[in-house]
Motif scaffolding. Structure first.
Motif, mmCIF file in Angstrom:
data_model
loop_
_atom_site.group_PDB
_atom_site.id
_atom_site.type_symbol
_atom_site.label_atom_id
_atom_site.label_comp_id
_atom_site.label_asym_id
_atom_site.label_seq_id
_atom_site.Cartn_x
_atom_site.Cartn_y
_atom_site.Cartn_z
ATOM 1 N N ALA A 72 32.048 47.346 44.994
ATOM 2 C CA ALA A 72 31.505 45.989 45.160
ATOM 3 C C ALA A 72 32.581 44.985 45.513
ATOM 4 O O ALA A 72 33.737 45.132 45.109
ATOM 5 C CB ALA A 72 30.822 45.554 43.860
ATOM 6 N N GLN A 73 32.167 43.970 46.248
ATOM 7 C CA GLN A 73 33.026 42.801 46.524
ATOM 8 C C GLN A 73 34.363 43.205 47.147
ATOM 9 O O GLN A 73 35.408 42.628 46.821
ATOM 10 C CB GLN A 73 33.265 41.995 45.233
ATOM 11 N N VAL A 74 34.334 44.188 48.046
ATOM 12 C CA VAL A 74 35.569 44.616 48.735
ATOM 13 C C VAL A 74 36.061 43.431 49.579
ATOM 14 O O VAL A 74 35.333 42.962 50.465
ATOM 15 C CB VAL A 74 35.290 45.858 49.619
ATOM 16 N N PRO A 75 37.273 42.921 49.308
ATOM 17 C CA PRO A 75 37.675 41.633 49.891
ATOM 18 C C PRO A 75 37.807 41.588 51.412
ATOM 19 O O PRO A 75 37.589 40.547 52.011
ATOM 20 C CB PRO A 75 39.020 41.330 49.224
ATOM 21 N N TYR A 105 32.645 38.642 58.121
ATOM 22 C CA TYR A 105 32.702 39.492 56.923
ATOM 23 C C TYR A 105 33.050 38.697 55.680
ATOM 24 O O TYR A 105 33.995 37.922 55.673
ATOM 25 C CB TYR A 105 33.748 40.611 57.092
ATOM 26 N N THR A 106 32.278 38.874 54.624
ATOM 27 C CA THR A 106 32.733 38.476 53.281
ATOM 28 C C THR A 106 32.347 39.623 52.345
ATOM 29 O O THR A 106 31.336 40.298 52.566
ATOM 30 C CB THR A 106 32.091 37.174 52.743
ATOM 31 N N GLY A 107 33.156 39.825 51.311
ATOM 32 C CA GLY A 107 32.879 40.912 50.372
ATOM 33 C C GLY A 107 31.514 40.759 49.742
ATOM 34 O O GLY A 107 30.778 41.738 49.565
ATOM 35 N N ASN A 108 31.156 39.525 49.408
ATOM 36 C CA ASN A 108 29.867 39.312 48.751
ATOM 37 C C ASN A 108 28.702 39.601 49.693
ATOM 38 O O ASN A 108 27.741 40.287 49.319
ATOM 39 C CB ASN A 108 29.762 37.881 48.214
ATOM 40 N N ASN A 109 28.781 39.094 50.928
ATOM 41 C CA ASN A 109 27.675 39.326 51.866
ATOM 42 C C ASN A 109 27.491 40.809 52.167
ATOM 43 O O ASN A 109 26.366 41.308 52.229
ATOM 44 C CB ASN A 109 27.922 38.564 53.172
ATOM 45 N N THR A 162 37.589 47.668 40.038
ATOM 46 C CA THR A 162 37.840 48.809 40.925
ATOM 47 C C THR A 162 38.039 48.366 42.364
ATOM 48 O O THR A 162 38.955 48.810 43.032
ATOM 49 C CB THR A 162 36.665 49.820 40.844
ATOM 50 N N SER A 163 37.163 47.467 42.848
ATOM 51 C CA SER A 163 37.223 47.183 44.288
ATOM 52 C C SER A 163 37.280 45.699 44.656
ATOM 53 O O SER A 163 37.461 45.369 45.825
ATOM 54 C CB SER A 163 36.015 47.854 44.973
ATOM 55 N N GLY A 164 37.181 44.793 43.684
ATOM 56 C CA GLY A 164 37.116 43.370 44.020
ATOM 57 C C GLY A 164 38.488 42.725 44.233
ATOM 58 O O GLY A 164 39.525 43.302 43.899
ATOM 59 N N SER A 165 38.503 41.513 44.783
ATOM 60 C CA SER A 165 39.748 40.786 45.020
ATOM 61 C C SER A 165 40.290 40.239 43.695
ATOM 62 O O SER A 165 39.575 40.209 42.683
ATOM 63 C CB SER A 165 39.483 39.606 45.961
ATOM 64 N N GLY A 179 36.377 38.471 34.953
ATOM 65 C CA GLY A 179 37.074 38.636 33.676
ATOM 66 C C GLY A 179 36.666 37.529 32.707
ATOM 67 O O GLY A 179 36.414 37.775 31.528
ATOM 68 N N LEU A 180 36.556 36.311 33.206
ATOM 69 C CA LEU A 180 36.150 35.186 32.359
ATOM 70 C C LEU A 180 34.675 35.299 31.988
ATOM 71 O O LEU A 180 34.280 35.046 30.847
ATOM 72 C CB LEU A 180 36.404 33.854 33.094
ATOM 73 N N MET A 181 33.865 35.723 32.985
ATOM 74 C CA MET A 181 32.426 35.877 32.707
ATOM 75 C C MET A 181 32.162 36.884 31.594
ATOM 76 O O MET A 181 31.270 36.725 30.770
ATOM 77 C CB MET A 181 31.704 36.342 33.972
ATOM 78 N N LYS A 182 33.007 37.943 31.585
ATOM 79 C CA LYS A 182 32.828 38.997 30.572
ATOM 80 C C LYS A 182 32.985 38.474 29.154
ATOM 81 O O LYS A 182 32.500 39.066 28.200
ATOM 82 C CB LYS A 182 33.836 40.125 30.810
#
Ligand SMILES: NC(=O)c1ccc[n+]([C@@H]2O[C@H](COP(=O)([O-])OP(=O)(O)OC[C@H]3O[C@@H](n4cnc5c(N)ncnc54)[C@H](OP(=O)(O)O)[C@@H]3O)[C@@H](O)[C@H]2O)c1
Length: 316
Positions: free
Chosen positions: A112-115, A179-183, A228-231, A239-242
């Motif tokens: 997910a969210q590959v930058p 390209y955006t990781g989220n899209n 694993t795969s995010g920026s 990390g903060l959301m967690k």
């Protein structure tokens, strides 16, 4: 809000009956929801076959499950990298050689969210390649045994299906533009969900109503996904959301896929996940799916394209 058929608490693992004699395949079970799902199924007496890309992590996961549940649990793994069609085909071959039944194929693994835009060895945008095409091929190859077993296919989607563009970008499937990781992640999750509802229609048309197909998602769960795969930025944000109540445990995140894999008489047309605020946490049950995820013309076109891309037709 739709009424939850499992009551106020929604579906929980306590509701799961014994799964003795049943076989479950889970992709990406080395961490997060897949690992928790494997553990819970094993604790209910099921045979669990993990389909993982990393042998060392797979061994460690099996050791951890056995340490908690005892050495008698039936958990094993077959190596499979969803990012490589050749690996998916090899793993499917091994499954068909070794297993006599598949009660549910749980398509859980993902990146997910590959930058930045990356392509798989087969030439697809990485999230589309791993999350959608990897699973689409696996499902098609294992379908004959799933059909023989009167089994299920469960796709773990994401609320991300509604956080990107609201259709499939047929004119630029690899995101060469914008390209955006989220899209791109959202697109892959939308594709996964759309093809499950399209599969339901195709099964019905072929008279194969003993096979069931379900779409669900884990809400917002504390897993390894973004690490694993995010920026770096995404890793900091998540990390903060967690640390906040906006997220739930990976175990709770596993409930929707476990429910879809085991619960009797669940309506296939539903979309299953946490029913609390924004569908991030809360009691697990059916909830609203935006209509673009069931756009029939787009789903048919995506199915035809996917068969063409993987070079194989489903054999209903
Ligand atoms: N966590 C959330 O809040 C959230 C929200 C919406 C949707 N989801 C969905 O939930 C599902 C489970 O994710 P998670 O949150 O539990 O994340 P996770 O902890 O990162 O687990 C993902 C699993 O997928 C595996 N995987 C990644 N790439 C793979 C590949 N090429 N081939 C085979 N396996 C691969 C990972 O293996 P490795 O250990 O080798 O990396 C890992 O076992 C995913 O479908 C995700 O899209 C999660």
């Amino acid at each position: 809000m739709e009424q939850n058929i499992f009551g106020k608490q929604g579906w929980t693992a306590e509701l799961m009956k014994s799964q003795k004699g049943k076989t479950f395949l889970i992709t990406g079970a080395t961490s997060g929801t897949g690992f928790e799902a494997a553990k819970i199924l094993a604790s209910k007496g099921a045979k669990v076959v993990m389909l993982n890309r990393n042998p060392k992590k797979s061994e460690d996961s099996i050791t951890a499950i056995k340490k908690e549940l005892g050495n008698n649990v039936d958990v094993s793994f077959i190596r499979m990298d969803l990012a490589e069609q050749a690996s998916v085909r090899k793993a499917a071959e091994e499954v068909l050689k070794k297993e006599t039944r598949i009660d549910a194929l749980m398509c859980n693994g993902a990146i997910a969210q590959v930058p930045t835009q990356k392509l798989t060895v087969d030439g697809w945008e990485s999230q589309m390649g791993v999350n959608h095409y990897g699973h689409f091929t696996l499902q098609a190859l294992l379908y004959p045994l799933i059909e023989k077993s009167k089994g299920r296919i469960v796709t773990v989607g994401s609320m991300g299906y509604d956080m990107g563009i609201k259709s499939i970008k047929f004119d630029d499937m690899n995101w060469d533009k914008d390209y955006t990781g989220n899209n791109a992640y959202s697109q892959s999750k939308l594709a996964q969900i759309m093809s499950i509802y399209e599969l339901q229609d195709r099964l019905e048309k072929a008279g194969k109503t003993d096979v069931k197909a379900y779409a669900c998602h884990p809400g917002s769960s504390r897993t390894s996904l973004i690490n694993t795969s995010g920026s770096l930025m995404m890793r900091i944000i998540f990390g903060l959301m967690k640390l906040s109540p906006l997220t739930q445990s990976a175990e709770k995140g596993a409930y929707p896929e476990l429910m879809c894999a085991t619960e009797q008489d669940l309506d296939q047309k539903g979309f299953y996940g946490p029913t609390g605020r924004s569908n991030w946490t809360g009691p697990v049950g059916a909830h609203k799916l935006e209509p673009h995820a069931k756009d029939k013309a787009v789903a048919e076109k995506l199915w035809e394209l996917s068969e063409k891309e993987i070079g194989m037709k489903w054999n209903f």
